[in-house]
Design a protein around this motif. Structure first.
Motif, PDB file in Angstrom:
ATOM      1  N   ASP A 165     -12.999 -45.215   6.315  1.00 13.55           N
ATOM      2  CA  ASP A 165     -12.016 -44.365   6.971  1.00 13.55           C
ATOM      3  C   ASP A 165     -10.885 -44.547   6.888  1.00 13.55           C
ATOM      4  OD1 ASP A 165     -12.726 -41.846   9.019  1.00 13.55           O
ATOM      5  OD2 ASP A 165     -11.136 -43.121   9.829  1.00 13.55           O
ATOM      6  N   ASP A 192     -18.467 -33.171  12.773  1.00 12.64           N
ATOM      7  CA  ASP A 192     -17.547 -33.055  14.176  1.00 12.64           C
ATOM      8  C   ASP A 192     -17.323 -31.629  14.497  1.00 12.64           C
ATOM      9  OD1 ASP A 192     -17.913 -35.662  14.924  1.00 12.64           O
ATOM     10  OD2 ASP A 192     -16.151 -36.502  14.077  1.00 12.64           O
ATOM     11  N   GLY A 194     -14.531 -44.311  24.575  1.00 13.07           N
ATOM     12  CA  GLY A 194     -13.505 -44.286  23.317  1.00 13.07           C
ATOM     13  C   GLY A 194     -12.375 -43.363  23.902  1.00 13.07           C
ATOM     14  N   GLN A 248     -17.521 -35.982   6.976  1.00 12.04           N
ATOM     15  CA  GLN A 248     -17.954 -36.640   8.177  1.00 12.04           C
ATOM     16  C   GLN A 248     -17.371 -35.779   9.389  1.00 12.04           C
ATOM     17  OE1 GLN A 248     -16.321 -40.448   7.371  1.00 12.04           O
ATOM     18  NE2 GLN A 248     -18.342 -41.295   7.109  1.00 12.04           N
ATOM     19  N   PRO A 270     -10.362 -37.493  21.505  1.00 10.36           N
ATOM     20  CA  PRO A 270     -10.310 -36.960  20.244  1.00 10.36           C
ATOM     21  C   PRO A 270      -8.935 -36.180  20.046  1.00 10.36           C
ATOM     22  CG  PRO A 270     -12.442 -36.344  21.286  1.00 10.36           C
ATOM     23  CD  PRO A 270     -11.541 -37.119  22.422  1.00 10.36           C
ATOM     24  N   ARG A 318     -14.214 -38.029   3.936  1.00 11.14           N
ATOM     25  CA  ARG A 318     -13.875 -37.896   5.154  1.00 11.14           C
ATOM     26  C   ARG A 318     -14.165 -36.350   5.752  1.00 11.14           C
ATOM     27  NH1 ARG A 318      -9.298 -38.628   8.596  1.00 11.14           N
ATOM     28  NH2 ARG A 318      -8.970 -40.696   8.160  1.00 11.14           N
ATOM     29  N   ARG A 354     -10.624 -39.586  13.516  1.00  8.94           N
ATOM     30  CA  ARG A 354     -11.917 -39.915  13.883  1.00  8.94           C
ATOM     31  C   ARG A 354     -12.153 -40.978  14.753  1.00  8.94           C
ATOM     32  NH1 ARG A 354     -16.058 -40.390  11.059  1.00  8.94           N
ATOM     33  NH2 ARG A 354     -17.255 -38.987  12.090  1.00  8.94           N
ATOM     34  N   ARG A 355     -10.963 -41.748  15.373  1.00  7.21           N
ATOM     35  CA  ARG A 355     -11.259 -43.051  16.056  1.00  7.21           C
ATOM     36  C   ARG A 355     -12.011 -42.754  17.248  1.00  7.21           C
ATOM     37  NH1 ARG A 355      -6.988 -44.354  19.091  1.00  7.21           N
ATOM     38  NH2 ARG A 355      -7.352 -46.579  19.033  1.00  7.21           N
ATOM     39  N   HIS A 356     -12.089 -41.618  18.016  1.00  4.61           N
ATOM     40  CA  HIS A 356     -13.143 -41.522  18.972  1.00  4.61           C
ATOM     41  C   HIS A 356     -14.533 -41.582  18.756  1.00  4.61           C
ATOM     42  CE1 HIS A 356     -13.187 -37.602  16.773  1.00  4.61           C
ATOM     43  NE2 HIS A 356     -14.383 -37.224  17.422  1.00  4.61           N
ATOM     44  N   ALA A 357     -15.008 -41.352  17.202  1.00  2.61           N
ATOM     45  CA  ALA A 357     -16.259 -41.320  16.868  1.00  2.61           C
ATOM     46  C   ALA A 357     -16.699 -42.887  16.664  1.00  2.61           C
ATOM     47  CB  ALA A 357     -16.538 -40.642  15.566  1.00  2.61           C
ATOM     48  N   PHE A 358     -15.860 -43.964  16.729  1.00  8.65           N
ATOM     49  CA  PHE A 358     -16.232 -45.419  16.231  1.00  8.65           C
ATOM     50  C   PHE A 358     -16.497 -46.115  17.687  1.00  8.65           C
ATOM     51  CE2 PHE A 358     -13.129 -44.099  12.863  1.00  8.65           C
ATOM     52  CZ  PHE A 358     -14.238 -43.411  11.954  1.00  8.65           C
ATOM     53  N   TYR A 380     -12.196 -32.493  13.727  1.00  9.27           N
ATOM     54  CA  TYR A 380     -11.161 -33.971  13.756  1.00  9.27           C
ATOM     55  C   TYR A 380     -11.442 -34.628  12.561  1.00  9.27           C
ATOM     56  CZ  TYR A 380     -12.230 -32.812  18.654  1.00  9.27           C
ATOM     57  OH  TYR A 380     -12.403 -32.305  19.959  1.00  9.27           O
TER      58      TYR A 380
END
Length: 261
Positions: free
Chosen positions: A124, A204, A93, A200, A96, A197, A101-105, A208
């Motif tokens: 999100d 993290d 991914g 979540q 971060p 958000r 939070r793109r890194h978490a998907f 993030y």
């Protein structure tokens, strides 16, 4: 063709050992969208590729594909277990960054090619591709977050740089926002969005994607004012551009142009 497994990507970096894709990945993202659609999984493009569609001269090799939350796991399974052999593989991914939070998907790569895409849950980004008014298709058939809903999405996520590029790409105004965005309702919806958000983000370690309440209409008015748009035009573009991204010689809507995005 290179074997991507021989060149593992480092966190936040991309492995360019694969072959280039055509038209900056348009045909490839259409293949992903079609595969999902055939399984009744709606999707639409958000993120930087959507900003490009709306006229911002941003650059990325990644596509962000919004998926309804209740379809996210189905989409992931579908892309990795196609009956005729999966075309895609799980990829490293993005690195971060504090505002995202793109890194978490789930992140995927087309095997052997420099083409990556990320499945982003609709909760999100405040875009639901199962709702017709949230989606519009480009001239080449790619589904994007629709103009009004994308503006709401960027505001709720407080993506200030993206809001500026979006406004300048489409030459949007303070009045356009007042007529289309629905700030009172959006402000109310924003409270629940921020709460979800931040829950979540705390998972993290709060690093993030954490958001705090903001007056959204004030934010829009500040970014969309004539003075703000003029300040964002680079000195070398003065007199040739009427926003940072729109040339005086070609004032047409960027969505009407035949160009890869």
């Amino acid at each position: 063709m290179s074997n991507v497994d021989d060149h593992p990507a480092l966190p936040g970096l991309r492995d360019y050992s694969g072959e280039e894709t055509s038209l900056q990945g348009v045909s490839e993202i259409l293949a992903v969208v079609s595969q999902l659609q055939d399984a009744n999984v709606p999707s639409c493009v958000i993120g930087v590729k959507a900003l490009r569609y709306y006229g911002a001269a941003r650059v990325t090799d990644e596509w962000d594909l919004c998926i309804p939350d209740n379809k996210l796991e189905e989409a992931r399974h579908l892309l990795l277990s196609a009956a005729d052999g999966a075309k895609y593989e799980v990829a490293q991914g993005p690195y971060p960054v504090p505002w995202s939070r793109r890194h978490a998907f789930p992140c995927f790569r087309l095997k052997g090619y420099n083409f990556w895409f990320i499945l982003v849950p609709s909760s999100d980004c405040f875009v639901d591709p199962s709702i017709a008014s949230h989606v519009e298709k480009s001239r080449n058939g790619v589904p994007y977050a629709a103009l009004v809903q994308f503006s709401r999405s960027l505001l709720l996520q407080q993506m200030v740089a993206d809001i500026a590029d979006f406004i300048d790409g489409m030459d949007l105004t303070v009045d356009w926002g007042a007529e289309n965005i629905g700030f009172a309702t959006l402000q109310e919806q924003g409270a629940a969005f921020i709460e979800r958000r931040n829950e979540q983000a705390m998972a993290d370690s709060g690093r993030y994607g954490f958001l705090s309440p903001q007056p959204l209409e004030e934010l829009w008015d500040e970014m969309a004012s004539k003075e703000a748009k003029e300040r964002r035009i680079e000195p070398m573009k003065q007199g040739r551009y009427f926003t940072r991204w729109r040339r005086i010689k070609s004032p047409e809507d960027p969505r009407t142009k035949d160009r890869p995005v």
